[in-house]
Design a protein around this motif. Structure first.
Motif, PDB file in Angstrom:
ATOM      1  N   LEU A  58      -4.441  67.762  -3.712  1.00  0.00           N
ATOM      2  CA  LEU A  58      -5.213  66.540  -3.943  1.00  0.00           C
ATOM      3  C   LEU A  58      -5.798  66.003  -2.643  1.00  0.00           C
ATOM      4  N   ALA A  59      -5.034  66.115  -1.554  1.00  0.00           N
ATOM      5  CA  ALA A  59      -5.562  65.666  -0.260  1.00  0.00           C
ATOM      6  C   ALA A  59      -6.811  66.457   0.110  1.00  0.00           C
ATOM      7  N   ILE A  60      -6.785  67.761  -0.089  1.00  0.00           N
ATOM      8  CA  ILE A  60      -7.952  68.596   0.224  1.00  0.00           C
ATOM      9  C   ILE A  60      -9.087  68.344  -0.759  1.00  0.00           C
ATOM     10  N   LEU A  61      -8.748  68.097  -2.031  1.00  0.00           N
ATOM     11  CA  LEU A  61      -9.773  67.794  -3.030  1.00  0.00           C
ATOM     12  C   LEU A  61     -10.539  66.533  -2.651  1.00  0.00           C
ATOM     13  N   GLY A  86     -12.328  55.985   8.016  1.00  0.00           N
ATOM     14  CA  GLY A  86     -11.565  57.179   7.645  1.00  0.00           C
ATOM     15  C   GLY A  86     -10.206  57.215   8.312  1.00  0.00           C
ATOM     16  N   ALA A  87     -10.159  56.890   9.613  1.00  0.00           N
ATOM     17  CA  ALA A  87      -8.883  56.884  10.328  1.00  0.00           C
ATOM     18  C   ALA A  87      -7.930  55.846   9.742  1.00  0.00           C
ATOM     19  N   LEU A  88      -8.456  54.689   9.368  1.00  0.00           N
ATOM     20  CA  LEU A  88      -7.629  53.633   8.774  1.00  0.00           C
ATOM     21  C   LEU A  88      -7.030  54.087   7.442  1.00  0.00           C
ATOM     22  N   LEU A  89      -7.856  54.659   6.570  1.00  0.00           N
ATOM     23  CA  LEU A  89      -7.370  55.102   5.258  1.00  0.00           C
ATOM     24  C   LEU A  89      -6.380  56.254   5.391  1.00  0.00           C
ATOM     25  N   PHE A  90      -6.598  57.132   6.362  1.00  0.00           N
ATOM     26  CA  PHE A  90      -5.666  58.237   6.584  1.00  0.00           C
ATOM     27  C   PHE A  90      -4.283  57.701   6.948  1.00  0.00           C
ATOM     28  N   ALA A  91      -4.236  56.692   7.815  1.00  0.00           N
ATOM     29  CA  ALA A  91      -2.959  56.080   8.196  1.00  0.00           C
ATOM     30  C   ALA A  91      -2.328  55.344   7.027  1.00  0.00           C
ATOM     31  N   VAL A  92      -3.137  54.653   6.231  1.00  0.00           N
ATOM     32  CA  VAL A  92      -2.622  53.953   5.053  1.00  0.00           C
ATOM     33  C   VAL A  92      -2.013  54.949   4.068  1.00  0.00           C
ATOM     34  N   GLY A  93      -2.621  56.135   3.958  1.00  0.00           N
ATOM     35  CA  GLY A  93      -2.072  57.170   3.079  1.00  0.00           C
ATOM     36  C   GLY A  93      -0.642  57.536   3.451  1.00  0.00           C
ATOM     37  N   TYR A  94      -0.355  57.607   4.751  1.00  0.00           N
ATOM     38  CA  TYR A  94       1.018  57.891   5.195  1.00  0.00           C
ATOM     39  C   TYR A  94       1.958  56.740   4.847  1.00  0.00           C
ATOM     40  N   ALA A  95       1.484  55.503   4.980  1.00  0.00           N
ATOM     41  CA  ALA A  95       2.322  54.344   4.656  1.00  0.00           C
ATOM     42  C   ALA A  95       2.658  54.316   3.166  1.00  0.00           C
ATOM     43  N   VAL A  96       1.674  54.596   2.318  1.00  0.00           N
ATOM     44  CA  VAL A  96       1.927  54.636   0.879  1.00  0.00           C
ATOM     45  C   VAL A  96       2.859  55.800   0.531  1.00  0.00           C
ATOM     46  N   ALA A  97       2.714  56.930   1.235  1.00  0.00           N
ATOM     47  CA  ALA A  97       3.616  58.059   1.020  1.00  0.00           C
ATOM     48  C   ALA A  97       5.054  57.685   1.370  1.00  0.00           C
ATOM     49  N   ALA A  98       5.234  56.885   2.425  1.00  0.00           N
ATOM     50  CA  ALA A  98       6.576  56.424   2.785  1.00  0.00           C
ATOM     51  C   ALA A  98       7.174  55.596   1.657  1.00  0.00           C
ATOM     52  N   ALA A 115      -4.766  60.937  -2.631  1.00  0.00           N
ATOM     53  CA  ALA A 115      -6.057  60.283  -2.848  1.00  0.00           C
ATOM     54  C   ALA A 115      -6.486  59.430  -1.653  1.00  0.00           C
ATOM     55  N   ILE A 116      -5.656  58.439  -1.266  1.00  0.00           N
ATOM     56  CA  ILE A 116      -6.052  57.538  -0.171  1.00  0.00           C
ATOM     57  C   ILE A 116      -6.163  58.312   1.152  1.00  0.00           C
ATOM     58  N   GLY A 117      -5.135  59.090   1.453  1.00  0.00           N
ATOM     59  CA  GLY A 117      -5.193  59.886   2.678  1.00  0.00           C
ATOM     60  C   GLY A 117      -6.316  60.901   2.655  1.00  0.00           C
ATOM     61  N   GLY A 118      -6.568  61.514   1.490  1.00  0.00           N
ATOM     62  CA  GLY A 118      -7.646  62.494   1.373  1.00  0.00           C
ATOM     63  C   GLY A 118      -9.023  61.877   1.565  1.00  0.00           C
TER      64      GLY A 118
END
Length: 486
Positions: A58-61, A86-98, A115-118
């Motif tokens: 999904l991240a690659i999609l 893009g950098a902000l959303l990528f970091a937010v993706g890690y926070a949501v994953a946590a 989705a968010i990180g992708g």
């Protein structure tokens, strides 16, 4: 008038683009977490290979789909703000994953990391590539290869530095680890994205002011638009060759650590799980060096031998490598062959930006390049999911064998289509322009022909008569002839 290059600002922009790509490329170390979640933490989460593989897919999609949109927007947007978002959303993706790990929620992992990180990946990935290509019209393959090399090296950064250190500090706590990763990528990503900017209008490097650079982009065709380029046959061929090259390689990326560990289990059954995990992480790190180097090396090689020829060499060698992977049972040979797969996989990303620029021109490069990255989105689902299905349904040895056979088939299909590729630029004349010019030319020719057929002697006889008539006609002060009296 062209502005000549001053100082080394373009190299600073390229360097910061590489740092941004290094952060984004940590997604390629997902196989490190794939093995950790499915094997060592299976009792905690209870997820299968296919379920965990969907996080990466999904991240690659979303990366590919968002990059297509971002590429079309870049000509009208400030690249700095696109990259920073893009950098902000990528970091937010890690926070949501946590948070997802804390709640043991697989769907939330899909939303956060996938989705968010992708989406963040897609926005931030296409921007440095498109921006740096504008700063280096004289060295496209070298410069874009250097930038995307950072993406390939991200797996090394994650698997051998960040993930082991943070997991050790947190006592294998994925929640704390992913929160810290998000904070690190937020700082590094925003700082490096700040440097993304386009060159001034009319800017050219010194080498191109003195003479046209070898390997410069195709001259922009005013009659060609992004939609017309994307729906052309040339683009379809580029997309398919890129897709087959990506799918063959990304399936290995997503499962190289588990496959390597399975092979060592068969060769040395007494190895402890921690030792196996260390070996898998080492392969991820070493192969990422080849992934990064392939982007730089093959991109530079393509400047010399042509983009289409480069793809043919890469895909042809992949067919041989996958055949050897089916046959080998030696872990060290397996590791060497995987490194070559990653070298050619990275080479596709190092060559494609310059290929797009050569074929469709510098003006359309961001939009068309973003569109071709949808091949990455599709390949990111097809390849890993095929490997995951084999891993869940077949014994380890059979799963590996069939995975390599399928990957080899993708390489064969890509090689066949690559012989239809051409390095020549695409040109297009607007449909409304051609008919409008034809009557004008024919009318001009029809009036010119009779005058051309007048004999020279006849023209000489008429000249005195015209002069006399002109002299006899009275003129008023305005210069107009005065009508004669009756």
């Amino acid at each position: 008038m062209a502005t000549i290059e001053k100082g080394g600002s373009r190299w600073l922009i390229a360097a910061m683009g590489t740092v941004l790509m290094l952060c984004l490329g940590t997604v390629y170390a997902w196989s490190f977490f794939q093995g950790l979640l499915v094997r060592e933490m299976h009792d905690v989460y209870g997820w299968s290979n296919a379920q965990v593989a969907w996080i990466f897919s999904l991240a690659i999609l979303f990366l590919g789909a968002t990059a297509a949109w971002a590429g079309a927007q870049l000509p009208r947007r400030n690249p700095r703000w696109v990259a920073m978002l893009g950098a902000l959303l990528f970091a937010v993706g890690y926070a949501v994953a946590a948070l997802a790990f804390a709640l043991k929620s697989l769907p939330l992992l899909y939303v956060g990391y996938g989705a968010i990180g992708g989406i963040g990946l897609g926005l931030a990935y296409v921007t440095p590539v498109a921006t740096v290509s504008k700063w280096f019209p004289d060295r496209k393959g070298l410069a874009t290869g250097m930038v995307v090399m950072g993406f390939g090296l991200g797996a090394l950064f994650m698997s051998k530095v960040l993930a082991p250190v943070l997991l050790g500090l947190t006592g294998q706590d994925l929640v704390s680890t992913f929160l810290l990763l998000g904070a690190i990528f937020l700082v590094l990503g925003l700082i490096s994205a700040w440097f993304m900017r386009n060159p001034p209008a009319g800017w050219q490097p010194k080498a191109m002011v003195k003479a046209a650079a070898k390997g410069a982009c195709a001259e922009d065709d005013p009659g060609l638009t992004v939609p017309r380029a994307v729906f052309s046959g040339r683009f379809a061929l580029l997309w398919l060759v890129f897709f087959f090259n990506i799918t063959a390689g990304i399936s290995i990326i997503s499962f190289q650590s588990p496959l390597f560990q399975d092979l060592w289990k068969r060769v040395a059954p007494d190895l402890a799980p921690a030792a196996l995990a260390g070996m898998g992480a080492t392969l991820v790190a070493v192969s990422s060096l080849f992934n990064g180097a392939g982007r730089f090396v093959w991109g530079t090689v393509s400047d010399r031998i042509g983009r289409a020829q480069t793809f043919r060499i890469m895909l042809g060698s992949l067919i041989v490598v996958f055949a050897l992977l089916v046959l080998t049972g030696n872990p060290w040979v397996f590791a060497l062959l995987v490194c070559w797969v990653l070298l050619c996989y990275g080479g596709g990303f190092g060559t494609m930006p310059s290929f797009i620029c050569d074929v469709f021109g510098n003006r359309l490069m961001p939009g068309v390049y973003g569109a071709v990255l949808t091949a990455w989105a599709v390949g990111g689902i097809v390849g890993p999911q095929i490997f995951a299905a084999f891993q869940d349904r077949l014994p380890a040895a059979d799963a590996s064998r069939w995975s390599f056979i399928v990957a080899g088939a993708f390489a064969v299909a890509g090689l066949v289509l690559s012989f239809l590729l051409s390095n020549k630029p695409v040109t297009a004349v607007p449909a409304a322009k051609a008919p409008a010019q034809a009557p004008a030319r024919s009318a001009a020719n029809s009036t010119a022909r009779p005058a051309a057929k007048v004999p020279a002697k006849a023209a000489a006889r008429k000249a005195p008569a015209k002069a006399a008539a002109k002299k006899a006609t009275p003129r008023n002060r305005s210069g107009r002839g005065t009508p004669g009296r009756k």
